[in-house]
Design an enzyme around this catalytic site. Structure first.
Site, PDB file in Angstrom:
ATOM      1  CB  CYS A   1       2.075  12.087  -4.484  1.00 32.43           C
ATOM      2  SG  CYS A   1       2.226  13.584  -3.517  1.00 32.43           S
TER       3      CYS A   1
ATOM      4  CB  CYS B   1       4.837 -11.431   1.767  1.00 31.23           C
ATOM      5  SG  CYS B   1       4.459 -11.104   3.471  1.00 31.23           S
TER       6      CYS B   1
ATOM      7  CG  LEU C   1      13.655 -18.236  12.292  1.00 34.37           C
ATOM      8  CD1 LEU C   1      14.234 -19.385  13.104  1.00 34.37           C
ATOM      9  CD2 LEU C   1      14.142 -16.905  12.841  1.00 34.37           C
ATOM     10  CD  GLN C   2      11.477 -17.240   3.340  1.00 33.72           C
ATOM     11  OE1 GLN C   2      11.012 -16.402   4.104  1.00 33.72           O
ATOM     12  NE2 GLN C   2      11.240 -17.235   2.025  1.00 33.72           N
TER      13      GLN C   2
ATOM     14  CG  ASN D   1      -0.068  -3.781   7.197  1.00 33.42           C
ATOM     15  OD1 ASN D   1      -0.796  -2.814   7.349  1.00 33.42           O
ATOM     16  ND2 ASN D   1       0.884  -4.103   8.065  1.00 33.42           N
TER      17      ASN D   1
ATOM     18  CB  VAL E   1       2.836   1.315  13.937  1.00 36.01           C
ATOM     19  CG1 VAL E   1       2.531   0.787  12.570  1.00 36.01           C
ATOM     20  CG2 VAL E   1       2.927   2.814  13.905  1.00 36.01           C
TER      21      VAL E   1
ATOM     22  CB  SER F   1       6.838 -19.453   9.156  1.00 41.46           C
ATOM     23  OG  SER F   1       6.139 -18.392   9.774  1.00 41.46           O
TER      24      SER F   1
HETATM   25 ZN   LIG Z   1       1.465  13.647  -1.391  1.00 46.17          ZN
END
Ligand SMILES: [Zn+2]
Length: 269
Positions: free
Chosen positions: A173, A187, A70-71, A130, A109, A68
């Site tokens: 900010c 998505c 590869l779209q 995200n 991460v 899914s």
């Molecule tokens: Zn800032």
């Protein structure tokens, strides 16, 4: 160091380009970029920066290629379904340009690894979808005084801004707090048109190349918004300085990366 004959041919369209030339190409070859996310945004970013001759590209992604994906995730192929995304992406980059050194980081991460991951690179690309990752990347880059390029995509719409700490506003900010889970559709919930992540990722790659070469006006202090349904593309001016920003303001409350601040269900585009 002089360009080889092969490099003169490979980068010929850069070498004749006013604003890049030999000097700009050497800067690209000497530069290092960390791309966080080897998915829909990361695909065009990695391919264009590799093609441009960015000397060292780091890829961070903990996922494996799914059918899914590869779209829209054009760096991967049907044959790479089931293999780690960083390995699949690295193979595509190697096939495209052997000048590029690739660091494949097969991990997600998070607060524990972000600072060490970004440290060796000149520039960071947010190619995630995200909010936890977006706030984490922003805060870690601002605290490390590291330039980075933000982007987000959902449905037919996307946005890009370039953050250079000390030269303009950061993501926090503008968007102070992380939205609650479910507040804004991802998505995965709302879908996304494949070519739209291509547009937005290509803009991130363009911003990266401009910053490295030192040409043009980066999207510092401006948010580029793209509505692909109407093709309404706007450059929205942002406040130059936000004194009460919790990370880059005058009295910051975020002075270190604390994992408790970045917990949210993730969705990889
Ligand atoms: Zn800032």
């Amino acid at each position: 160091m002089a360009l080889t004959d092969e490099q003169v041919e490979r980068y010929a369209r850069h070498l004749i380009l006013k604003g890049v030339g030999v000097k700009g190409q050497k800067r690209l070859l000497a530069s290092s970029v960390l791309i966080i996310g080897a998915g829909g945004l990361g695909s065009p970013v990695a391919l264009y920066l590799a093609a441009a001759g960015v000397g060292r590209i780091g890829l961070v992604d903990g996922d494996v290629v799914d059918l899914s994906n590869l779209q829209r995730q054009i760096i991967h192929t049907t044959a790479s379904v089931g293999t780690p995304k960083v390995d699949s992406a690295a193979a595509s980059i190697r096939a495209l340009n052997p000048d590029v050194q690739i660091d494949a980081h097969r991990e997600l991460v998070d607060a524990s690894n972000i600072s060490a991951l970004i440290e060796p690179y000149d520039l960071v690309i947010d190619a995630t979808d995200n909010f936890a990752a977006k706030f984490l990347i922003n805060d870690a880059c601002v605290l490390a005084n590291k330039p980075y390029i933000h982007a987000g995509v959902v449905g037919f719409a996307g946005q890009v801004m370039t953050v250079v700490p000390g030269e303009g506003p950061c993501y926090r900010c503008i968007f102070r707090d992380m939205p609650a889970a479910g507040e804004i559709p991802t998505c995965k919930e709302a879908g996304v048109l494949g070519a739209v992540v291509g547009i937005i990722g290509s803009i991130e790659a363009t911003e990266a190349a401009k910053l490295i070469v030192g040409v043009g006006e980066p999207l510092i202090g401006r948010m580029l918004t793209v509505d692909a349904l109407t093709m309404n593309i706007r450059r929205v001016p942002l406040p130059k300085h936000v004194p009460d920003c919790p990370v880059c303001g005058e009295h910051p409350t975020i002075t270190a990366i604390d994992s408790a601040n970045y917990i949210q269900p993730a969705c990889a585009i």
